[in-house]
Design a protein around this motif. Structure first.
Motif, mmCIF file in Angstrom:
data_model
loop_
_atom_site.group_PDB
_atom_site.id
_atom_site.type_symbol
_atom_site.label_atom_id
_atom_site.label_comp_id
_atom_site.label_asym_id
_atom_site.label_seq_id
_atom_site.Cartn_x
_atom_site.Cartn_y
_atom_site.Cartn_z
ATOM 1 N N ILE A 58 -9.489 -6.671 8.367
ATOM 2 C CA ILE A 58 -9.287 -7.245 6.959
ATOM 3 C C ILE A 58 -7.810 -7.364 6.746
ATOM 4 O O ILE A 58 -7.514 -5.879 6.617
ATOM 5 C CB ILE A 58 -10.227 -6.381 5.702
ATOM 6 C CG1 ILE A 58 -11.590 -6.761 6.227
ATOM 7 C CG2 ILE A 58 -9.590 -6.760 4.509
ATOM 8 C CD1 ILE A 58 -12.528 -5.611 5.539
ATOM 9 N N VAL A 59 -7.098 -8.171 6.550
ATOM 10 C CA VAL A 59 -5.609 -7.909 6.672
ATOM 11 C C VAL A 59 -5.129 -8.337 5.017
ATOM 12 O O VAL A 59 -5.488 -9.319 4.404
ATOM 13 C CB VAL A 59 -4.996 -9.101 7.337
ATOM 14 C CG1 VAL A 59 -3.605 -9.049 7.315
ATOM 15 C CG2 VAL A 59 -5.636 -9.191 8.855
ATOM 16 N N LEU A 60 -4.525 -7.374 4.520
ATOM 17 C CA LEU A 60 -4.136 -7.514 3.113
ATOM 18 C C LEU A 60 -2.706 -7.348 2.912
ATOM 19 O O LEU A 60 -1.900 -6.387 3.555
ATOM 20 C CB LEU A 60 -4.837 -6.099 2.341
ATOM 21 C CG LEU A 60 -4.265 -6.097 1.060
ATOM 22 C CD1 LEU A 60 -5.031 -7.128 0.219
ATOM 23 C CD2 LEU A 60 -4.758 -4.615 0.387
ATOM 24 N N GLY A 61 -2.197 -8.291 2.395
ATOM 25 C CA GLY A 61 -0.816 -8.431 2.246
ATOM 26 C C GLY A 61 -0.017 -9.688 1.845
ATOM 27 O O GLY A 61 -0.955 -10.772 1.774
ATOM 28 N N LYS A 62 1.088 -9.789 1.875
ATOM 29 C CA LYS A 62 1.770 -11.243 1.789
ATOM 30 C C LYS A 62 2.044 -11.735 3.038
ATOM 31 O O LYS A 62 2.199 -11.112 4.274
ATOM 32 C CB LYS A 62 3.256 -11.127 0.889
ATOM 33 C CG LYS A 62 2.917 -10.568 -0.542
ATOM 34 C CD LYS A 62 4.157 -10.386 -1.165
ATOM 35 C CE LYS A 62 4.183 -10.253 -2.660
ATOM 36 N NZ LYS A 62 5.255 -10.223 -3.479
ATOM 37 N N ALA A 63 2.010 -13.106 3.350
ATOM 38 C CA ALA A 63 2.262 -14.076 4.476
ATOM 39 C C ALA A 63 3.568 -13.451 5.211
ATOM 40 O O ALA A 63 3.654 -13.505 6.425
ATOM 41 C CB ALA A 63 2.246 -15.363 4.272
ATOM 42 N N ASN A 64 4.541 -12.881 4.494
ATOM 43 C CA ASN A 64 5.890 -12.898 4.891
ATOM 44 C C ASN A 64 6.148 -11.363 5.079
ATOM 45 O O ASN A 64 7.487 -10.849 5.134
ATOM 46 C CB ASN A 64 7.132 -13.571 4.243
ATOM 47 C CG ASN A 64 7.177 -13.198 2.803
ATOM 48 O OD1 ASN A 64 6.167 -12.626 2.348
ATOM 49 N ND2 ASN A 64 8.174 -13.475 2.200
ATOM 50 N N ALA A 65 5.106 -10.486 4.893
ATOM 51 C CA ALA A 65 5.273 -9.019 5.101
ATOM 52 C C ALA A 65 6.275 -8.552 6.150
ATOM 53 O O ALA A 65 5.867 -9.199 7.386
ATOM 54 C CB ALA A 65 4.079 -8.323 5.132
ATOM 55 N N ALA A 66 7.059 -7.763 5.907
ATOM 56 C CA ALA A 66 7.921 -7.208 7.071
ATOM 57 C C ALA A 66 7.323 -6.454 8.143
ATOM 58 O O ALA A 66 7.912 -6.395 9.207
ATOM 59 C CB ALA A 66 9.002 -6.324 6.354
ATOM 60 N N LYS A 67 6.331 -5.787 7.711
ATOM 61 C CA LYS A 67 5.576 -4.929 8.615
ATOM 62 C C LYS A 67 4.052 -4.897 8.591
ATOM 63 O O LYS A 67 3.454 -5.003 7.505
ATOM 64 C CB LYS A 67 6.088 -3.352 8.412
ATOM 65 C CG LYS A 67 5.265 -2.384 9.269
ATOM 66 C CD LYS A 67 5.811 -2.242 10.821
ATOM 67 C CE LYS A 67 7.338 -1.542 10.791
ATOM 68 N NZ LYS A 67 7.766 -1.474 11.922
ATOM 69 N N THR A 68 3.463 -5.029 9.628
ATOM 70 C CA THR A 68 1.706 -4.676 9.590
ATOM 71 C C THR A 68 1.564 -3.463 10.424
ATOM 72 O O THR A 68 1.717 -3.364 11.410
ATOM 73 C CB THR A 68 1.194 -6.074 9.981
ATOM 74 O OG1 THR A 68 1.722 -7.287 9.381
ATOM 75 C CG2 THR A 68 -0.366 -5.981 9.948
ATOM 76 N N ILE A 69 0.564 -2.660 9.616
ATOM 77 C CA ILE A 69 0.271 -1.578 10.453
ATOM 78 C C ILE A 69 -1.619 -1.732 10.387
ATOM 79 O O ILE A 69 -2.182 -2.524 9.634
ATOM 80 C CB ILE A 69 0.455 -0.402 9.488
ATOM 81 C CG1 ILE A 69 -0.010 -0.333 8.009
ATOM 82 C CG2 ILE A 69 1.833 -0.063 9.592
ATOM 83 C CD1 ILE A 69 0.192 1.065 7.487
ATOM 84 N N ASP A 70 -1.933 -1.092 11.338
ATOM 85 C CA ASP A 70 -3.545 -1.044 11.635
ATOM 86 C C ASP A 70 -4.148 0.342 11.035
ATOM 87 O O ASP A 70 -3.629 1.266 11.270
ATOM 88 C CB ASP A 70 -3.914 -1.075 13.035
ATOM 89 C CG ASP A 70 -3.570 -2.546 13.485
ATOM 90 O OD1 ASP A 70 -4.468 -3.460 13.284
ATOM 91 O OD2 ASP A 70 -2.220 -2.834 14.084
ATOM 92 N N VAL A 71 -5.090 0.088 10.005
ATOM 93 C CA VAL A 71 -5.740 1.430 9.701
ATOM 94 C C VAL A 71 -7.065 1.646 9.833
ATOM 95 O O VAL A 71 -7.928 0.606 9.461
ATOM 96 C CB VAL A 71 -5.455 1.540 8.011
ATOM 97 C CG1 VAL A 71 -6.142 2.856 7.323
ATOM 98 C CG2 VAL A 71 -4.030 1.582 7.404
#
Length: 233
Positions: A58-71
């Protein structure tokens, strides 16, 4: 009273005192941690989306987010509840700012710790129902409630599907999402996704433990109270 009895009673009294001291120190330690971003709440910005990926992430954020982490989290996990309580609001703020996106990989290894013996799986399914609707702020509010104020305790009771649907309704989820939860429409897929996430987690860190937060292949130190600001300055 014999001296042997006196020593025995003295030993018991000393053990009780030591136990009390340990509990007080632990309580003070737990309550000395500062809630990061206190007062911010869940995600606000309607530009934030949520996506249910094909592998169940489940990916929560804006399309151009600077960083993506896995929780990695289990809905029954008390330490996951602590993580959300302490850092969830700061994470939400970073998401709204476009500095961070979160890929939630929910697992279910604590099913047997619930009263129904399948709560974690049903809660993962409920998360999928809400996420599939695509509304980021609604999902954030639902996820926050499920891991904080509404989280059941291990080896205690749990929430039925109707209660999970009611929490989704409070978060703003529409009727079709509530029906998805009530009828358990995603339970089978949620079980498969949770098992897959556990396999991925074990491959990444050598064991299944929650919460785990990965920045790429880097296993973040969640005992560092500044970890959110470091990963998304």
């Amino acid at each position: 009273m014999s001296s042997r009895t006196t020593y025995a009673l003295g030993g018991v009294a000393l053990l009780v005192i030591v136990l009390i001291v340990v509990l007080v120190v632990r309580w003070n330690s737990d309550h000395s941690l500062k809630v990061q971003g206190d007062g911010y709440g869940p995600v606000h910005d309607p530009a934030v989306s949520v996506l249910l990926d094909s592998d169940g992430a489940i990916v929560l954020g804006k399309a151009n987010a600077a960083k993506t982490i896995d929780v990695y989290e289990d809905p029954m996990c008390p330490n996951c509840g602590s993580l959300e309580h302490l850092y969830g609001q700061l994470i939400a703020q970073k998401i709204d700012q476009g500095k961070l996106a979160v890929r939630y990989r929910l697992v279910n290894f604590l099913d047997q710790k619930s009263g129904s013996k399948d709560y974690s799986t049903r809660a993962v399914a409920a998360n999928e129902c809400v996420a599939d609707a695509g509304n980021g702020p609604v999902y954030s509010k639902f996820h926050t409630a499920l891991f904080t104020t509404k989280q059941p305790s291990e080896n205690g009771g749990d929430l039925g599907n109707e209660q999970l649907a009611a929490i989704a309704a409070e978060a703003g989820a529409p009727a079709e999402v509530q029906q998805c939860i009530t009828k358990g429409q995603r339970v089978d897929s949620a079980r498969n996704h949770a098992q897959s996430a556990m396999t991925t987690l074990k491959a990444a860190v050598g064991e299944v433990r929650t919460p785990t937060v990965l920045d790429g292949s880097n296993d973040l130190n969640l005992n560092d109270s500044g970890w959110v600001d470091k990963v998304a300055p």
